[in-house]
Design a protein around this motif. Structure first.
Motif, mmCIF file in Angstrom:
data_model
loop_
_atom_site.group_PDB
_atom_site.id
_atom_site.type_symbol
_atom_site.label_atom_id
_atom_site.label_comp_id
_atom_site.label_asym_id
_atom_site.label_seq_id
_atom_site.Cartn_x
_atom_site.Cartn_y
_atom_site.Cartn_z
ATOM 1 N N HIS A 77 12.630 6.597 -37.603
ATOM 2 C CA HIS A 77 13.441 7.623 -38.262
ATOM 3 C C HIS A 77 14.425 7.044 -39.268
ATOM 4 C CE1 HIS A 77 16.276 6.310 -35.138
ATOM 5 N NE2 HIS A 77 15.295 6.525 -34.268
ATOM 6 N N GLU A 78 14.843 5.788 -39.087
ATOM 7 C CA GLU A 78 15.831 5.216 -40.013
ATOM 8 C C GLU A 78 15.270 4.990 -41.412
ATOM 9 O OE1 GLU A 78 14.298 1.500 -37.718
ATOM 10 O OE2 GLU A 78 14.343 3.680 -37.510
ATOM 11 N N PHE A 79 13.929 5.046 -41.551
ATOM 12 C CA PHE A 79 13.308 4.797 -42.853
ATOM 13 C C PHE A 79 13.058 6.074 -43.646
ATOM 14 C CE2 PHE A 79 11.451 0.746 -40.836
ATOM 15 C CZ PHE A 79 12.563 0.011 -41.243
ATOM 16 N N GLY A 80 13.447 7.227 -43.103
ATOM 17 C CA GLY A 80 13.314 8.455 -43.867
ATOM 18 C C GLY A 80 12.276 9.415 -43.307
ATOM 19 N N ALA A 81 12.052 10.500 -44.040
ATOM 20 C CA ALA A 81 11.169 11.578 -43.596
ATOM 21 C C ALA A 81 9.873 11.595 -44.392
ATOM 22 C CB ALA A 81 11.883 12.924 -43.731
ATOM 23 N N GLN A 82 8.869 12.233 -43.815
ATOM 24 C CA GLN A 82 7.569 12.417 -44.457
ATOM 25 C C GLN A 82 7.360 13.904 -44.720
ATOM 26 O OE1 GLN A 82 5.596 10.295 -41.087
ATOM 27 N NE2 GLN A 82 4.359 9.362 -42.711
ATOM 28 N N GLU A 83 7.255 14.251 -45.975
ATOM 29 C CA GLU A 83 6.950 15.628 -46.345
ATOM 30 C C GLU A 83 5.433 15.802 -46.333
ATOM 31 O OE1 GLU A 83 8.330 18.857 -49.769
ATOM 32 O OE2 GLU A 83 8.724 16.709 -50.033
ATOM 33 N N PHE A 84 4.963 16.944 -45.854
ATOM 34 C CA PHE A 84 3.512 17.143 -45.824
ATOM 35 C C PHE A 84 3.127 18.546 -46.246
ATOM 36 C CE2 PHE A 84 5.057 18.181 -41.580
ATOM 37 C CZ PHE A 84 4.347 19.314 -41.212
ATOM 38 N N ASP A 85 1.943 18.635 -46.821
ATOM 39 C CA ASP A 85 1.349 19.895 -47.275
ATOM 40 C C ASP A 85 -0.155 19.715 -47.130
ATOM 41 O OD1 ASP A 85 0.517 22.213 -48.484
ATOM 42 O OD2 ASP A 85 1.688 21.950 -50.317
ATOM 43 N N ILE A 86 -0.686 20.159 -45.991
ATOM 44 C CA ILE A 86 -2.060 19.857 -45.604
ATOM 45 C C ILE A 86 -2.889 21.140 -45.536
ATOM 46 C CG2 ILE A 86 -3.531 18.851 -43.809
ATOM 47 C CD1 ILE A 86 -1.086 17.168 -42.948
ATOM 48 N N HIS A 87 -3.987 21.152 -46.269
ATOM 49 C CA HIS A 87 -4.904 22.298 -46.263
ATOM 50 C C HIS A 87 -6.096 21.992 -45.357
ATOM 51 C CE1 HIS A 87 -3.071 24.474 -49.724
ATOM 52 N NE2 HIS A 87 -2.585 23.264 -49.955
ATOM 53 N N SER A 88 -6.455 22.967 -44.546
ATOM 54 C CA SER A 88 -7.542 22.797 -43.578
ATOM 55 C C SER A 88 -8.761 23.633 -43.949
ATOM 56 C CB SER A 88 -7.079 23.194 -42.174
ATOM 57 O OG SER A 88 -6.050 22.346 -41.719
ATOM 58 N N ASP A 89 -9.921 23.145 -43.545
ATOM 59 C CA ASP A 89 -11.170 23.903 -43.640
ATOM 60 C C ASP A 89 -11.246 24.746 -42.369
ATOM 61 O OD1 ASP A 89 -13.798 24.838 -43.556
ATOM 62 O OD2 ASP A 89 -14.631 23.024 -44.463
ATOM 63 N N CYS A 90 -10.656 25.928 -42.421
ATOM 64 C CA CYS A 90 -10.515 26.746 -41.215
ATOM 65 C C CYS A 90 -11.859 27.167 -40.627
ATOM 66 C CB CYS A 90 -9.675 27.978 -41.513
ATOM 67 S SG CYS A 90 -7.999 27.593 -42.034
ATOM 68 N N ALA A 91 -12.807 27.485 -41.493
ATOM 69 C CA ALA A 91 -14.112 27.920 -40.992
ATOM 70 C C ALA A 91 -14.786 26.815 -40.199
ATOM 71 C CB ALA A 91 -14.994 28.354 -42.166
ATOM 72 N N LEU A 92 -14.731 25.604 -40.716
ATOM 73 C CA LEU A 92 -15.334 24.481 -40.002
ATOM 74 C C LEU A 92 -14.552 24.165 -38.731
ATOM 75 C CD1 LEU A 92 -17.356 22.236 -39.653
ATOM 76 C CD2 LEU A 92 -16.087 20.875 -41.340
ATOM 77 N N ALA A 93 -13.231 24.255 -38.782
ATOM 78 C CA ALA A 93 -12.431 24.011 -37.584
ATOM 79 C C ALA A 93 -12.790 24.998 -36.479
ATOM 80 C CB ALA A 93 -10.950 24.095 -37.923
#
Length: 270
Positions: free
Chosen positions: A77-93
């Motif tokens: 945590h001392e090294f900072g945060a990770q921003e994410f924006d992840i798109h999924s293949d919902c039909a395959l999931a």
């Protein structure tokens, strides 16, 4: 179904958060090379298994179309945060969920706003440039009650569910897991012990040679002595997805991650 590429990558956030540190920057470069190779294989979707997304009651899959947020790793945590924006293949999931349940593996999808996506999935999708609208992912959890054999079965089920697609597969997790418990000079980071380093190099050499029989014979002892993440379940996932075979592997990078072992490996599947 065509598996067009396959990769084993570490789940540590250090290559993303601190690429200025020599060994960790080299791992980041390995991620970039793997990401380019994955893109060149022209998949429709990417099947991901992360040892860092823990599941207990059921086998879980992300079925939410878009997952966004800001993540702080519990260890770094001392090294900072990770921003994410992840798109999924919902039909395959959803097909993976149904196929697992049909196979007798109790399974369900996860579709919640602000669901806590794990560090490994965020690191891999970010550094390999996957999880976009053009290249969506299907993310599977690591059920802690599943051993190597059932994890290999999950990989096979997922690849079979993608029968009408070109897919890449990614297994996220580390090699030897022992880390330094004291502050170190990060620029001089190295594998904690010679024994761990020798084990990592031996297993990577077998992967490079495509010697699957020797790998299967060696991995139980490797798991006991070097303690790779979850007994290297991420590799068994890849094996299942690849139909139990591959021709050879290319190690894009092998380097320490605060004493543990990390490698970016590409498998030749055609």
């Amino acid at each position: 179904m065509t598996i067009v590429s396959a990769f084993l990558v570490p789940g540590s956030p250090l290559p993303q958060l601190r690429p200025d540190i020599g060994p960790w920057g080299r791992i980041r470069e390995g991620f970039a090379r793997a990401g380019r190779a994955l893109a060149e294989s022209k998949p429709d979707s990417v099947l991901i298994y992360s040892t860092q997304w823990f599941a207990v009651l059921d086998q879980l899959w992300i079925t939410r179309e878009r997952s966004t947020g800001l993540h702080v790793d519990e260890n770094w945590h001392e090294f900072g945060a990770q921003e994410f924006d992840i798109h999924s293949d919902c039909a395959l999931a959803e097909r993976c969920v149904q196929a697992c349940n049909t196979a007798g593996i109790k399974t369900r999808g996860v579709d919640y706003d602000q669901f806590p996506v794990d560090t490994g999935t965020i690191t891999a999708t970010t550094l390999m440039s996957i999880g976009s609208t053009e290249l969506p992912v299907v993310v599977a959890a690591n059920n802690l009650y599943h051993g190597a054999e059932q994890t290999e079965q999950l990989g096979a089920i997922a690849s079979a569910a993608a029968r009408d697609k070109r897919v890449a597969v990614v297994g996220i997790g580390g090699l030897s897991s022992s880390m330094f418990r004291e502050n170190i000079d990060m620029e001089t980071d190295h594998i904690v012990s010679d024994a761990d380093d020798k084990w990592n190099r031996r297993v990577l050499g077998l992967m490079e040679a495509g010697d699957i029989a020797a790998l299967r014979a060696t991995l139980p002892q490797y798991a006991a002595e070097a303690r790779p993440d979850m007994g290297l379940k991420h590799f068994y996932w890849l094996l299942g997805a690849m139909g139990g075979s591959f021709k050879k592997a290319t190690v894009h990078q092998y380097a320490p991650l605060y004493g543990s072992g990390g490698a970016v490996v590409e498998f030749s599947v055609q």
